[in-house]
Design a protein around this motif. Structure first.
Motif, mmCIF file in Angstrom:
data_model
loop_
_atom_site.group_PDB
_atom_site.id
_atom_site.type_symbol
_atom_site.label_atom_id
_atom_site.label_comp_id
_atom_site.label_asym_id
_atom_site.label_seq_id
_atom_site.Cartn_x
_atom_site.Cartn_y
_atom_site.Cartn_z
ATOM 1 N N LYS A 92 -8.230 -0.078 -9.427
ATOM 2 C CA LYS A 92 -7.369 1.082 -9.194
ATOM 3 C C LYS A 92 -7.544 1.573 -7.762
ATOM 4 O O LYS A 92 -8.571 1.319 -7.135
ATOM 5 N N PRO A 93 -6.569 2.296 -7.215
ATOM 6 C CA PRO A 93 -6.730 2.872 -5.879
ATOM 7 C C PRO A 93 -7.903 3.847 -5.854
ATOM 8 O O PRO A 93 -8.297 4.389 -6.896
ATOM 9 N N THR A 94 -8.446 4.080 -4.684
ATOM 10 C CA THR A 94 -9.582 4.996 -4.571
ATOM 11 C C THR A 94 -9.221 6.396 -5.049
ATOM 12 O O THR A 94 -10.066 7.109 -5.577
ATOM 13 N N THR A 95 -7.954 6.787 -4.887
ATOM 14 C CA THR A 95 -7.531 8.118 -5.335
ATOM 15 C C THR A 95 -7.558 8.243 -6.851
ATOM 16 O O THR A 95 -7.610 9.347 -7.376
ATOM 17 N N GLU A 96 -7.532 7.101 -7.553
ATOM 18 C CA GLU A 96 -7.581 7.105 -9.013
ATOM 19 C C GLU A 96 -8.952 6.694 -9.537
ATOM 20 O O GLU A 96 -9.110 6.352 -10.708
ATOM 21 N N GLY A 97 -9.954 6.711 -8.656
ATOM 22 C CA GLY A 97 -11.311 6.414 -9.087
ATOM 23 C C GLY A 97 -11.712 4.962 -8.988
ATOM 24 O O GLY A 97 -12.769 4.578 -9.494
ATOM 25 N N GLY A 98 -10.907 4.122 -8.332
ATOM 26 C CA GLY A 98 -11.235 2.715 -8.185
ATOM 27 C C GLY A 98 -11.793 2.393 -6.814
ATOM 28 O O GLY A 98 -12.081 3.287 -6.013
ATOM 29 N N LEU A 99 -11.917 1.094 -6.554
ATOM 30 C CA LEU A 99 -12.388 0.616 -5.254
ATOM 31 C C LEU A 99 -11.239 0.161 -4.361
ATOM 32 O O LEU A 99 -11.463 -0.243 -3.222
ATOM 33 N N HIS A 185 -12.514 11.686 -5.031
ATOM 34 C CA HIS A 185 -12.347 10.504 -4.173
ATOM 35 C C HIS A 185 -12.576 10.835 -2.698
ATOM 36 O O HIS A 185 -13.135 10.030 -1.950
ATOM 37 N N GLY A 186 -12.171 12.030 -2.260
ATOM 38 C CA GLY A 186 -12.407 12.406 -0.870
ATOM 39 C C GLY A 186 -13.871 12.654 -0.564
ATOM 40 O O GLY A 186 -14.316 12.490 0.575
#
Length: 360
Positions: A92-99, A185-186
């Motif tokens: 998942k995107p970093t904004t959704e808790g992924g890498l 994420h930030g």
């Protein structure tokens, strides 16, 4: 290999190895990440024995052997271990808790969508196209991707807010599993953070560390007591917020940073980090560094049965962050950031603490 290890590649000759080592030396000065030569290995393919020995002598490493240990998912010829975080979450995107990693299966489907629509059936209606009955089985199978993408088309037009047409990136975003945006994420991913600190903070926020409480619950350990203080169950919240040892480390770091939070609430530091993006980013990195080093001490107490003094750990955290900020700060410094950078420089020069916690 471990999750925070680094792979570097070069041609198999002495000159390339020298260039690689010089480049890594520059990298170390910029990031604060240093090579542990005793734990580093060199891997070869098609290199003659004499040249191997020359490269090993230059590098100070020993020759390693395959297979490597996988990044997050320990699965190989001789071992299988439950992953810390699932592959689906990591993609998942970093904004959704992924890498922010790409799921290669989904990406391949998105690429097939472009291949079929823009090359093989160009000019035909994608929505109504069906492969001929006499076409090969693999073409019919490839065209199945149309079903997955059909909802994003109006006739033969890819639908997005600008109607700019299909791209692999748009197809991938359409096909992938969407998640909710996470609030942290930030905090985890910012340019001021040392990569290994960010990675562990990511695992922390997913609450997937192998604490003693978790190992006890899985019948892997016979006890769930905190390995550091022996005063409570070693849960994530106890280890980082309630353990007396952790409190002493966090208090020392907070005092240096000029932050005092009741009840040693480490994550609340970001709430009082007012001012510029630089100041907020540095405070976020201090949080990540504290989480990382406290976990390192926990593992040290489990494996080596030793524990560093809290002030020693606090000094290590402060030194790492001070070096990180000084290495990547942009010149010229913005007017609004000058006082904070000067303060960091002054504090860095006078922050030496001995193991008794007194300033030198």
């Amino acid at each position: 290999m471990s999750a925070d290890d680094l792979l570097l590649f070069s041609k198999g000759d002495a000159a390339s190895m020298m260039t690689l080592l010089r480049s890594f030396s520059t990298f170390s000065k910029r990031t604060g990440l240093n090579m542990s030569r005793g734990k580093s290995n060199a891997y070869f393919n098609g290199v003659q024995a004499g040249l191997k020995q020359e490269i090993l002598q230059i590098s100070g490493m020993v020759e390693g052997s395959l297979p490597f240990r996988n990044f997050l998912w320990d699965r190989g010829v001789d071992f299988i271990r439950s992953p810390l975080v699932s592959w689906e979450k990591a993609c998942k995107p970093t904004t959704e808790g992924g890498l922010g990693l790409k799921n290669e299966v989904v990406w391949n489907r998105a690429a097939i969508g472009k291949l079929v629509n823009h090359i093989y059936i160009k000019g035909q209606n994608w929505e109504t196209y069906n492969p001929p009955t006499n076409s090969s089985w693999y073409w019919r199978r490839i065209c199945r991707v149309k079903t997955l993408l059909s909802e994003a088309y109006e006739q033969d037009l890819w639908v997005d807010q600008h109607y700019k047409g299909y791209t692999i990136a748009k197809g991938y975003d359409f096909l992938r599993d969407k998640g909710q945006e996470v609030s942290w994420h930030g905090l985890v991913w910012n340019k001021w953070s040392v990569p290994k600190h960010s990675f562990f903070a990511w695992v922390y926020h997913h609450n997937n560390m192998n604490t003693m409480e978790k190992l006890y619950r899985l019948n892997i350990s016979e006890e769930d007591t905190c390995l550091i203080c022996r005063e409570g169950k070693e849960s994530r919240d106890h280890l980082f917020f309630s353990c007396p040892y952790s409190r002493r480390v966090v208090t020392k770091v907070g005092e240096w940073l000029g932050i005092q939070i009741p009840f040693y609430d480490l994550l609340s530091w970001r709430l009082v980090a007012t001012g510029s993006k630089l100041r907020k980013g540095v405070v976020n990195e201090f949080i990540n560094a504290c989480l990382y080093h406290l976990w390192q001490q926990r593992n040290q107490s489990r494996i080596d049965l030793t524990l560093n003094h809290p002030c020693t750990v606090a000094s290590r955290i402060i030194e790492e962050i001070h070096n990180r900020v000084m290495a990547i700060i942009k010149q010229p410094i913005k007017e609004k950031d000058r006082s904070f950078v000067s303060w960091i420089e002054r504090r860095g020069r006078s922050s030496g603490m001995n193991v008794d916690g007194n300033e030198d």
